[in-house]
Design an enzyme around this catalytic site. Structure first.
Site, PDB file in Angstrom:
ATOM      1  N   HIS A  96       0.886  -1.205  -0.044  1.00 18.09           N
ATOM      2  CA  HIS A  96      -0.201  -0.001   0.185  1.00 18.09           C
ATOM      3  C   HIS A  96       0.895   1.174  -0.070  1.00 18.09           C
ATOM      4  O   HIS A  96       1.992   1.121  -0.496  1.00 18.09           O
ATOM      5  CB  HIS A  96      -1.100  -0.105   1.171  1.00 18.09           C
ATOM      6  CG  HIS A  96      -1.696  -1.265   1.095  1.00 18.09           C
ATOM      7  ND1 HIS A  96      -2.779  -1.807   0.432  1.00 18.09           N
ATOM      8  CD2 HIS A  96      -1.399  -2.407   1.915  1.00 18.09           C
ATOM      9  CE1 HIS A  96      -2.899  -2.876   0.577  1.00 18.09           C
ATOM     10  NE2 HIS A  96      -2.426  -3.450   1.514  1.00 18.09           N
ATOM     11  N   GLU A 131      -2.503   0.432   7.614  1.00 17.66           N
ATOM     12  CA  GLU A 131      -1.469  -0.463   7.271  1.00 17.66           C
ATOM     13  C   GLU A 131      -0.214  -0.190   6.508  1.00 17.66           C
ATOM     14  O   GLU A 131       0.889  -0.426   6.656  1.00 17.66           O
ATOM     15  CB  GLU A 131      -2.318  -1.745   6.217  1.00 17.66           C
ATOM     16  CG  GLU A 131      -1.277  -2.745   5.970  1.00 17.66           C
ATOM     17  CD  GLU A 131      -1.898  -3.672   4.849  1.00 17.66           C
ATOM     18  OE1 GLU A 131      -3.215  -3.501   4.599  1.00 17.66           O
ATOM     19  OE2 GLU A 131      -1.302  -4.591   4.397  1.00 17.66           O
ATOM     20  N   HIS A 163       2.923  -7.144   4.434  1.00 18.02           N
ATOM     21  CA  HIS A 163       1.518  -6.660   4.710  1.00 18.02           C
ATOM     22  C   HIS A 163       0.808  -6.744   6.053  1.00 18.02           C
ATOM     23  O   HIS A 163       1.568  -7.652   6.782  1.00 18.02           O
ATOM     24  CB  HIS A 163       0.521  -7.325   3.637  1.00 18.02           C
ATOM     25  CG  HIS A 163       0.480  -6.789   2.223  1.00 18.02           C
ATOM     26  ND1 HIS A 163      -0.247  -6.195   1.835  1.00 18.02           N
ATOM     27  CD2 HIS A 163       1.505  -7.045   1.315  1.00 18.02           C
ATOM     28  CE1 HIS A 163       0.100  -5.765   0.585  1.00 18.02           C
ATOM     29  NE2 HIS A 163       1.055  -6.418   0.246  1.00 18.02           N
ATOM     30  N   GLU A 182       1.839 -11.677   5.860  1.00 14.37           N
ATOM     31  CA  GLU A 182       0.913 -10.841   6.652  1.00 14.37           C
ATOM     32  C   GLU A 182       0.949 -10.970   8.283  1.00 14.37           C
ATOM     33  O   GLU A 182       1.222 -12.286   8.652  1.00 14.37           O
ATOM     34  CB  GLU A 182      -0.274 -11.646   6.599  1.00 14.37           C
ATOM     35  CG  GLU A 182      -0.973 -11.401   4.819  1.00 14.37           C
ATOM     36  CD  GLU A 182      -1.731 -10.205   4.502  1.00 14.37           C
ATOM     37  OE1 GLU A 182      -1.731  -9.287   5.331  1.00 14.37           O
ATOM     38  OE2 GLU A 182      -2.238  -9.834   3.590  1.00 14.37           O
TER      39      GLU A 182
HETATM   40 ZN   LIG Z   1      -2.304  -5.482   2.538  1.00  9.51          ZN
END
Ligand SMILES: [Zn+2]
Length: 252
Positions: free
Chosen positions: A10, A24, A79, A141
């Protein structure tokens, strides 16, 4: 030269997931920058590029194109999860084989070993950054931004450092990266402004059978309990110190 491409998820107008006062995009960037710094400062023969090093908008195609045209050896997309849950999971493209799976195992196993996250498993997904990269790729993640317990960890800079370091150690194993010769993992058991307090802790540690000495560093008297070439040995000493009721951490 091993070329590692780090992709903080992002950025810019795309915040990624947001909850508990966290975005995030900010956390992924912090981890990515820490990971870059560790790789460059502690290893020889590694070259690092990032898809972004500031809060800017970068499309998925721009990310994979940059890695492909650079000729990266590995693509690491970082992420933070969302949607309810807790812990760590990693992704590779469906159906890939070694070395992509070997690299993933090295990173995943090190991260769940050394970071205080539940292990949600090794997964596959048809994500753009896994599909359109011409080199092996992983997407990690790192905790759930919308789960309070995980969010509290992700708020802590030391915790993010641990995530970055675990990625680095996993990369070290995956690509046989060599530590710079001068790098020692030191174990610090305390730091004091007053030397007598440091001396007292050092004496206590010695009475419990630990090796300890006091170093004046940056105006503080640090109590150092050991220095090692491998992080594992330093981690082991930290565990023994904690068992003996002392706080301790590894630094370089
Ligand atoms: Zn993400």
């Amino acid at each position: 030269m091993v070329k590692i491409f780090i992709d903080p998820g992002h950025g810019g107008t795309d915040s990624g997931a947001s909850a508990n006062g966290l975005l995030e995009k900010n956390i992924t960037l912090q981890i990515a920058l820490l990971l870059r710094d560790i790789l460059i400062s502690e290893y020889d023969g590694v070259s690092v590029r990032l898809s972004r090093s500031t809060d800017q908008s970068v499309t998925l195609s721009q990310r994979t194109n940059a890695a492909n045209s650079w000729g990266a050896d590995y693509f690491v997309s970082i992420h933070i999860n969302a949607g309810g849950g807790t812990g760590f999971e990693s992704y590779v493209y469906p159906g890939v084989s070694a070395p992509t799976t070997t690299y993933r195992n090295a990173l995943h196993d090190e991260i769940v070993r050394s970071v205080d996250f539940a292990n949600r498993g090794k997964k596959t997904a048809n994500f753009h950054v896994l599909r359109e990269t011409s080199m092996s790729a992983i997407l990690t993640e790192n905790g759930f931004i919308d789960t309070a317990a995980d969010a509290n960890k992700l708020r802590n800079a030391t915790f993010l450092q641990g995530i970055a370091r675990a990625h680095a150690t996993g990369l070290e194993e995956a690509f046989q990266l060599k530590k710079k010769a001068s790098n020692l993992y030191k174990v610090q058991a305390g730091a004091f402004k007053v030397k007598a307090n440091a001396d007292e802790l050092a004496a206590t540690l010695k009475s419990k059978g630990f090796d300890a000495f006091v170093v004046l560093d940056g105006g503080m008297f640090r109590v150092q309990a050991g220095a090692f070439r491998t992080k594992q040995n330093a981690d082991d000493l930290v565990a023994r110190l904690k068992q003996a009721g002392h706080d301790a951490f590894v630094f370089q």
